[in-house]
Motif scaffolding. Structure first.
Motif, PDB file in Angstrom:
ATOM      1  N   PRO A  43      44.503   6.137  39.285  1.00  0.00           N
ATOM      2  CA  PRO A  43      46.111   6.569  38.635  1.00  0.00           C
ATOM      3  C   PRO A  43      46.509   5.915  37.368  1.00  0.00           C
ATOM      4  CG  PRO A  43      46.209   6.055  40.944  1.00  0.00           C
ATOM      5  CD  PRO A  43      44.582   6.671  40.855  1.00  0.00           C
ATOM      6  N   ILE A  44      48.127   5.697  36.453  1.00  0.00           N
ATOM      7  CA  ILE A  44      47.930   4.528  36.351  1.00  0.00           C
ATOM      8  C   ILE A  44      48.193   3.510  36.756  1.00  0.00           C
ATOM      9  CG2 ILE A  44      50.339   4.902  34.233  1.00  0.00           C
ATOM     10  CD1 ILE A  44      50.021   7.736  33.443  1.00  0.00           C
ATOM     11  N   VAL A  45      48.194   2.593  35.676  1.00  0.00           N
ATOM     12  CA  VAL A  45      48.448   1.491  36.099  1.00  0.00           C
ATOM     13  C   VAL A  45      49.237   0.905  34.985  1.00  0.00           C
ATOM     14  CG1 VAL A  45      47.560  -1.120  36.665  1.00  0.00           C
ATOM     15  CG2 VAL A  45      46.420   0.934  37.160  1.00  0.00           C
ATOM     16  N   TRP A  46      49.963   0.073  35.469  1.00  0.00           N
ATOM     17  CA  TRP A  46      50.855   0.065  34.312  1.00  0.00           C
ATOM     18  C   TRP A  46      50.800  -1.663  33.852  1.00  0.00           C
ATOM     19  CZ3 TRP A  46      53.934   4.077  32.364  1.00  0.00           C
ATOM     20  CH2 TRP A  46      54.304   4.465  33.204  1.00  0.00           C
ATOM     21  N   GLY A 106      66.735 -11.078  36.169  1.00  0.00           N
ATOM     22  CA  GLY A 106      68.040 -11.086  36.420  1.00  0.00           C
ATOM     23  C   GLY A 106      67.932  -9.926  35.605  1.00  0.00           C
ATOM     24  N   GLY A 107      68.254  -9.079  36.973  1.00  0.00           N
ATOM     25  CA  GLY A 107      68.987  -7.674  36.434  1.00  0.00           C
ATOM     26  C   GLY A 107      68.446  -6.681  34.927  1.00  0.00           C
ATOM     27  N   GLU A 108      68.096  -7.329  34.416  1.00  0.00           N
ATOM     28  CA  GLU A 108      67.472  -6.723  32.992  1.00  0.00           C
ATOM     29  C   GLU A 108      66.367  -5.516  33.450  1.00  0.00           C
ATOM     30  OE1 GLU A 108      68.232  -9.973  29.873  1.00  0.00           O
ATOM     31  OE2 GLU A 108      65.849  -9.895  30.471  1.00  0.00           O
ATOM     32  N   LEU A 109      66.399  -4.321  32.371  1.00  0.00           N
ATOM     33  CA  LEU A 109      64.747  -3.338  32.891  1.00  0.00           C
ATOM     34  C   LEU A 109      64.251  -3.982  31.297  1.00  0.00           C
ATOM     35  CD1 LEU A 109      67.693  -0.181  32.777  1.00  0.00           C
ATOM     36  CD2 LEU A 109      65.824  -1.599  34.471  1.00  0.00           C
ATOM     37  N   ARG A 152      68.075   3.479  35.039  1.00  0.00           N
ATOM     38  CA  ARG A 152      67.595   2.862  36.407  1.00  0.00           C
ATOM     39  C   ARG A 152      66.204   2.020  36.491  1.00  0.00           C
ATOM     40  NH1 ARG A 152      71.268   6.949  36.705  1.00  0.00           N
ATOM     41  NH2 ARG A 152      73.146   6.242  37.770  1.00  0.00           N
ATOM     42  N   ALA A 153      66.205   1.440  37.153  1.00  0.00           N
ATOM     43  CA  ALA A 153      64.853   1.086  37.736  1.00  0.00           C
ATOM     44  C   ALA A 153      63.614   1.787  37.624  1.00  0.00           C
ATOM     45  CB  ALA A 153      64.504  -0.267  38.437  1.00  0.00           C
ATOM     46  N   GLY A 154      62.672   2.055  37.875  1.00  0.00           N
ATOM     47  CA  GLY A 154      61.849   2.802  38.418  1.00  0.00           C
ATOM     48  C   GLY A 154      61.242   4.276  37.802  1.00  0.00           C
ATOM     49  N   VAL A 176      58.027   8.871  25.347  1.00  0.00           N
ATOM     50  CA  VAL A 176      58.468   8.399  23.881  1.00  0.00           C
ATOM     51  C   VAL A 176      56.782   9.048  23.575  1.00  0.00           C
ATOM     52  CG1 VAL A 176      58.633   6.219  22.206  1.00  0.00           C
ATOM     53  CG2 VAL A 176      59.550   6.666  24.440  1.00  0.00           C
ATOM     54  N   GLY A 177      56.868   9.660  22.271  1.00  0.00           N
ATOM     55  CA  GLY A 177      56.026  10.649  21.514  1.00  0.00           C
ATOM     56  C   GLY A 177      54.916  11.128  22.376  1.00  0.00           C
ATOM     57  N   TRP A 178      54.540  11.133  23.203  1.00  0.00           N
ATOM     58  CA  TRP A 178      53.161  12.054  24.245  1.00  0.00           C
ATOM     59  C   TRP A 178      53.161  10.124  25.409  1.00  0.00           C
ATOM     60  CZ3 TRP A 178      48.056  11.446  26.650  1.00  0.00           C
ATOM     61  CH2 TRP A 178      47.307  10.572  25.894  1.00  0.00           C
ATOM     62  N   MET A 179      53.159   9.376  25.216  1.00  0.00           N
ATOM     63  CA  MET A 179      53.393   8.154  26.211  1.00  0.00           C
ATOM     64  C   MET A 179      54.495   8.439  26.994  1.00  0.00           C
ATOM     65  SD  MET A 179      50.333   6.455  25.577  1.00  0.00           S
ATOM     66  CE  MET A 179      50.603   4.828  25.519  1.00  0.00           C
ATOM     67  N   MET A 180      54.514   7.547  27.939  1.00  0.00           N
ATOM     68  CA  MET A 180      55.308   7.881  29.440  1.00  0.00           C
ATOM     69  C   MET A 180      55.574   6.157  29.096  1.00  0.00           C
ATOM     70  SD  MET A 180      56.267  10.565  29.703  1.00  0.00           S
ATOM     71  CE  MET A 180      56.627   9.951  31.294  1.00  0.00           C
ATOM     72  N   LEU A 181      56.324   5.162  29.120  1.00  0.00           N
ATOM     73  CA  LEU A 181      57.233   3.807  29.519  1.00  0.00           C
ATOM     74  C   LEU A 181      57.991   3.779  31.325  1.00  0.00           C
ATOM     75  CD1 LEU A 181      58.739   3.405  26.001  1.00  0.00           C
ATOM     76  CD2 LEU A 181      56.715   2.356  27.257  1.00  0.00           C
ATOM     77  N   MET A 182      57.197   3.370  31.282  1.00  0.00           N
ATOM     78  CA  MET A 182      58.051   2.999  32.603  1.00  0.00           C
ATOM     79  C   MET A 182      59.102   1.880  32.558  1.00  0.00           C
ATOM     80  SD  MET A 182      58.759   2.931  36.449  1.00  0.00           S
ATOM     81  CE  MET A 182      57.126   3.691  36.951  1.00  0.00           C
ATOM     82  N   LEU A 183      60.222   2.194  33.549  1.00  0.00           N
ATOM     83  CA  LEU A 183      61.582   0.404  33.478  1.00  0.00           C
ATOM     84  C   LEU A 183      61.178  -0.444  35.045  1.00  0.00           C
ATOM     85  CD1 LEU A 183      63.997   2.753  31.988  1.00  0.00           C
ATOM     86  CD2 LEU A 183      63.191   1.558  31.003  1.00  0.00           C
ATOM     87  N   LYS A 184      61.419  -1.027  34.197  1.00  0.00           N
ATOM     88  CA  LYS A 184      61.097  -2.026  35.615  1.00  0.00           C
ATOM     89  C   LYS A 184      62.213  -2.860  35.754  1.00  0.00           C
ATOM     90  CE  LYS A 184      55.886  -1.626  36.613  1.00  0.00           C
ATOM     91  NZ  LYS A 184      54.403  -2.432  37.283  1.00  0.00           N
ATOM     92  N   SER A 185      62.726  -3.382  37.144  1.00  0.00           N
ATOM     93  CA  SER A 185      63.839  -4.502  37.436  1.00  0.00           C
ATOM     94  C   SER A 185      63.405  -5.869  37.145  1.00  0.00           C
ATOM     95  CB  SER A 185      64.835  -3.959  38.298  1.00  0.00           C
ATOM     96  OG  SER A 185      65.756  -4.809  38.579  1.00  0.00           O
ATOM     97  N   THR A 186      63.888  -7.050  36.112  1.00  0.00           N
ATOM     98  CA  THR A 186      63.561  -8.123  36.095  1.00  0.00           C
ATOM     99  C   THR A 186      64.101  -8.540  37.243  1.00  0.00           C
ATOM    100  OG1 THR A 186      65.412  -8.594  35.095  1.00  0.00           O
ATOM    101  CG2 THR A 186      62.937  -7.470  34.010  1.00  0.00           C
TER     102      THR A 186
END
Length: 215
Positions: free
Chosen positions: A82-85, A68-71, A49-51, A56-66
């Motif tokens: 703090p982290i900027v994406w 068009g409803g995609e992630l 879900r978005a947010g 993945v590995g040691w890194m973090m990935l953030m999912l953001k909604s577009t």
């Protein structure tokens, strides 16, 4: 290097929103590898879900909604706390491959920490040209990593997130997935890794000689 973008095709199959992975500075097979991770998880019933953040590995990935409803997949920008994406997964893929390769040098499976876990740094670590890093068994939010120097005589170490340490000393990144009981010494431009009875140095390893030391 040209930018690459790949998209899943979940529509009509699982009803899951499509996931988009871009590689602003990475190869097409890198985007495919990251996308495969999400496709495999969705095929096994995971719903993203978005947010949400995904490790993945040691890194973090953030999912953001577009619109068009995609992630859309975003990753951390190093140097900002703090982290900027920022959009894409180029660093995530590159660091994943390098960390796996470094672990293989000593015959070990990678033991990925999370960038949100902490390590202990000595007072002189951030300002020193050379450094040493040692890993104990990780527990909870503690990655097990200690970052220090040969000259350090202080016991006043402090906790810092691995992301903070790596943002200021990117040279440590290739070694973060080494398992407990590993050590790394950088001295006079030479790197030596120890794990059990295995010792590998940049004098004998092309990989260690080529490490750029940048996120």
């Amino acid at each position: 290097m040209t930018s690459t973008e790949m998209k899943s095709n979940f529509q009509g199959q699982s009803g899951h929103p499509n996931i988009v992975v871009s590689m602003p500075s990475g190869p097409e097979f890198g985007a495919k590898s990251i996308l495969s991770y999400f496709e495999d998880a969705v095929s096994q019933g995971t719903v993203f879900r978005a947010g949400e953040t995904v490790q993945v590995g040691w890194m973090m990935l953030m999912l953001k909604s577009t619109e068009g409803g995609e992630l859309d997949v975003w990753e951390p920008r190093f140097g900002e706390i703090p982290i900027v994406w920022e959009r894409g997964a180029s660093k995530t893929y590159r660091q994943l491959i390098v960390q796996k390769s470094v672990a293989e040098l000593v015959g070990a499976e990678p033991a990925f920490p999370s960038l949100r876990q902490s390590g202990v740094i000595s007072p002189d670590f951030m300002a020193s040209k050379d450094f040493q890093m040692f890993r104990d068994q990780p527990t909870g939010t503690d990655s097990g990593w200690l970052f220090t120097t040969e000259q350090n005589v202080s016991s006043d170490g402090r906790l810092a997130s691995l992301f903070e340490v790596a943002s200021k000393r990117p040279e440590i990144i290739p070694f973060l997935a080494l398992p407990a009981a590993s050590s790394v010494v950088l001295k006079d431009g030479q790197v030596n890794i120890s794990y059990g009875k295995k010792v590998v140095g940049s004098d004998s390893s092309d990989l260690l000689r080529r490490l750029p030391g940048r996120p």
